[in-house]
Design a protein around this motif. Sequence first.
Motif, PDB file in Angstrom:
ATOM      1  N   ALA A 181       0.390  -5.307   9.622  1.00  0.00           N
ATOM      2  CA  ALA A 181       1.747  -5.621   9.169  1.00  0.00           C
ATOM      3  C   ALA A 181       2.015  -7.120   9.240  1.00  0.00           C
ATOM      4  O   ALA A 181       2.610  -7.704   8.321  1.00  0.00           O
ATOM      5  N   ALA A 182       1.562  -7.760  10.314  1.00  0.00           N
ATOM      6  CA  ALA A 182       1.754  -9.206  10.466  1.00  0.00           C
ATOM      7  C   ALA A 182       0.991  -9.973   9.389  1.00  0.00           C
ATOM      8  O   ALA A 182       1.502 -10.959   8.841  1.00  0.00           O
ATOM      9  N   ALA A 183      -0.215  -9.527   9.077  1.00  0.00           N
ATOM     10  CA  ALA A 183      -1.006 -10.190   8.041  1.00  0.00           C
ATOM     11  C   ALA A 183      -0.316 -10.082   6.682  1.00  0.00           C
ATOM     12  O   ALA A 183      -0.260 -11.051   5.923  1.00  0.00           O
ATOM     13  N   LEU A 220       3.173 -12.230   0.081  1.00  0.00           N
ATOM     14  CA  LEU A 220       3.154 -11.314  -1.054  1.00  0.00           C
ATOM     15  C   LEU A 220       4.229 -10.253  -0.868  1.00  0.00           C
ATOM     16  O   LEU A 220       4.481  -9.814   0.258  1.00  0.00           O
ATOM     17  N   SER A 221       4.819  -9.823  -1.967  1.00  0.00           N
ATOM     18  CA  SER A 221       5.876  -8.828  -1.890  1.00  0.00           C
ATOM     19  C   SER A 221       5.344  -7.412  -2.034  1.00  0.00           C
ATOM     20  O   SER A 221       5.616  -6.553  -1.197  1.00  0.00           O
ATOM     21  N   SER A 222       4.567  -7.169  -3.090  1.00  0.00           N
ATOM     22  CA  SER A 222       4.058  -5.824  -3.359  1.00  0.00           C
ATOM     23  C   SER A 222       2.610  -5.894  -3.790  1.00  0.00           C
ATOM     24  O   SER A 222       2.189  -6.854  -4.427  1.00  0.00           O
ATOM     25  N   GLY A 223       1.866  -4.842  -3.430  1.00  0.00           N
ATOM     26  CA  GLY A 223       0.460  -4.793  -3.801  1.00  0.00           C
ATOM     27  C   GLY A 223      -0.283  -3.778  -2.965  1.00  0.00           C
ATOM     28  O   GLY A 223       0.285  -2.777  -2.532  1.00  0.00           O
ATOM     29  N   PHE A 270       1.598  -1.775  -0.225  1.00  0.00           N
ATOM     30  CA  PHE A 270       2.705  -2.388   0.497  1.00  0.00           C
ATOM     31  C   PHE A 270       3.803  -2.744  -0.499  1.00  0.00           C
ATOM     32  O   PHE A 270       3.531  -3.039  -1.660  1.00  0.00           O
ATOM     33  N   THR A 271       5.046  -2.652  -0.030  1.00  0.00           N
ATOM     34  CA  THR A 271       6.221  -2.873  -0.860  1.00  0.00           C
ATOM     35  C   THR A 271       7.209  -3.734  -0.089  1.00  0.00           C
ATOM     36  O   THR A 271       7.448  -3.494   1.104  1.00  0.00           O
ATOM     37  N   ASP A 272       7.772  -4.723  -0.756  1.00  0.00           N
ATOM     38  CA  ASP A 272       8.730  -5.626  -0.111  1.00  0.00           C
ATOM     39  C   ASP A 272       8.165  -6.222   1.179  1.00  0.00           C
ATOM     40  O   ASP A 272       8.861  -6.345   2.186  1.00  0.00           O
ATOM     41  N   GLY A 273       6.870  -6.538   1.159  1.00  0.00           N
ATOM     42  CA  GLY A 273       6.231  -7.181   2.302  1.00  0.00           C
ATOM     43  C   GLY A 273       5.928  -6.275   3.474  1.00  0.00           C
ATOM     44  O   GLY A 273       5.566  -6.760   4.545  1.00  0.00           O
ATOM     45  N   GLN A 274       6.065  -4.943   3.285  1.00  0.00           N
ATOM     46  CA  GLN A 274       5.806  -4.011   4.383  1.00  0.00           C
ATOM     47  C   GLN A 274       4.807  -2.942   3.944  1.00  0.00           C
ATOM     48  O   GLN A 274       4.917  -2.403   2.831  1.00  0.00           O
ATOM     49  N   VAL A 275       3.866  -2.631   4.825  1.00  0.00           N
ATOM     50  CA  VAL A 275       2.867  -1.600   4.541  1.00  0.00           C
ATOM     51  C   VAL A 275       3.570  -0.249   4.453  1.00  0.00           C
ATOM     52  O   VAL A 275       4.397   0.096   5.303  1.00  0.00           O
ATOM     53  N   ASP A 276       3.247   0.508   3.406  1.00  0.00           N
ATOM     54  CA  ASP A 276       3.844   1.827   3.199  1.00  0.00           C
ATOM     55  C   ASP A 276       3.095   2.859   4.036  1.00  0.00           C
ATOM     56  O   ASP A 276       2.074   3.391   3.615  1.00  0.00           O
ATOM     57  N   LEU A 277       3.619   3.134   5.218  1.00  0.00           N
ATOM     58  CA  LEU A 277       3.047   4.115   6.139  1.00  0.00           C
ATOM     59  C   LEU A 277       4.079   5.200   6.424  1.00  0.00           C
ATOM     60  O   LEU A 277       5.285   4.922   6.463  1.00  0.00           O
ATOM     61  N   ARG A 321     -14.828  -6.266  17.704  1.00  0.00           N
ATOM     62  CA  ARG A 321     -14.924  -5.994  16.277  1.00  0.00           C
ATOM     63  C   ARG A 321     -14.125  -6.999  15.459  1.00  0.00           C
ATOM     64  O   ARG A 321     -13.008  -7.363  15.818  1.00  0.00           O
ATOM     65  N   SER A 322     -14.703  -7.419  14.363  1.00  0.00           N
ATOM     66  CA  SER A 322     -14.019  -8.266  13.396  1.00  0.00           C
ATOM     67  C   SER A 322     -13.432  -7.361  12.312  1.00  0.00           C
ATOM     68  O   SER A 322     -14.141  -6.542  11.736  1.00  0.00           O
ATOM     69  N   VAL A 323     -12.130  -7.513  12.090  1.00  0.00           N
ATOM     70  CA  VAL A 323     -11.427  -6.719  11.077  1.00  0.00           C
ATOM     71  C   VAL A 323     -10.925  -7.672  10.009  1.00  0.00           C
ATOM     72  O   VAL A 323     -10.260  -8.677  10.311  1.00  0.00           O
ATOM     73  N   VAL A 324     -11.245  -7.366   8.759  1.00  0.00           N
ATOM     74  CA  VAL A 324     -10.807  -8.152   7.614  1.00  0.00           C
ATOM     75  C   VAL A 324      -9.634  -7.437   6.954  1.00  0.00           C
ATOM     76  O   VAL A 324      -9.719  -6.236   6.674  1.00  0.00           O
ATOM     77  N   VAL A 325      -8.554  -8.172   6.715  1.00  0.00           N
ATOM     78  CA  VAL A 325      -7.384  -7.636   6.057  1.00  0.00           C
ATOM     79  C   VAL A 325      -7.213  -8.421   4.760  1.00  0.00           C
ATOM     80  O   VAL A 325      -6.917  -9.626   4.797  1.00  0.00           O
ATOM     81  N   ARG A 326      -7.431  -7.767   3.631  1.00  0.00           N
ATOM     82  CA  ARG A 326      -7.347  -8.443   2.334  1.00  0.00           C
ATOM     83  C   ARG A 326      -6.242  -7.817   1.509  1.00  0.00           C
ATOM     84  O   ARG A 326      -6.208  -6.618   1.297  1.00  0.00           O
ATOM     85  N   MET A 327      -5.333  -8.686   1.069  1.00  0.00           N
ATOM     86  CA  MET A 327      -4.183  -8.245   0.291  1.00  0.00           C
ATOM     87  C   MET A 327      -4.299  -8.738  -1.147  1.00  0.00           C
ATOM     88  O   MET A 327      -4.710  -9.864  -1.381  1.00  0.00           O
ATOM     89  N   LEU A 328      -3.932  -7.874  -2.061  1.00  0.00           N
ATOM     90  CA  LEU A 328      -3.898  -8.205  -3.488  1.00  0.00           C
ATOM     91  C   LEU A 328      -2.518  -7.817  -3.988  1.00  0.00           C
ATOM     92  O   LEU A 328      -2.116  -6.650  -3.837  1.00  0.00           O
ATOM     93  N   GLY A 329      -1.783  -8.772  -4.504  1.00  0.00           N
ATOM     94  CA  GLY A 329      -0.434  -8.456  -4.955  1.00  0.00           C
ATOM     95  C   GLY A 329       0.277  -9.650  -5.520  1.00  0.00           C
ATOM     96  O   GLY A 329      -0.305 -10.679  -5.819  1.00  0.00           O
TER      97      GLY A 329
END
Length: 138
Positions: free
Chosen positions: A25-27, A33-36, A104-111, A129-137
């Motif tokens: 969520a922080a990432a 980004l707003s939505s994606g 994600f919508t309006d900058g928040q993950v849809d959970l 562990r290394s975790v990669v968080v990649r956003m497209l939007g």
Amino acid sequence: MVATSRCEVRTTGQGDVRDISAEVAAAVARSGLSSGVVTVAVVGSTASITTIEHEPGAVADLGTALERLAPRDGKYRHHERWGDDNGSSHVRAAILGPSVTLPFTDGQVDLGTWQQIVLAEFDTRPRTRSVVVRMLGD
């Protein structure tokens, strides 16, 4: 637009399930980004990313199901080849997979209300562990 973030998660070994929803969520929030869609992936072949209700009963049920599918004390050719003890770790990680993609919508993950993003550790020893968080939007 694409944005990428990384975080490290320390685990205690096979059966450790860590809630990483806040980090994801922080990432997303930092990305601007707003939505994606956001893809969360763990680097390595003995851990997985999935979603679950992160509470002791559901986590135990997941562990029980995976123990049936890939028993810790089972016979694995991986052990014969490499002389180690984490054949079940590789099988469990392959069953769940290394990543999950969520909108994600309006900058928040849809959970869902009871849905969290988790890293599931399957290796037989503690790991970082290394975790990669990649956003497209947009």
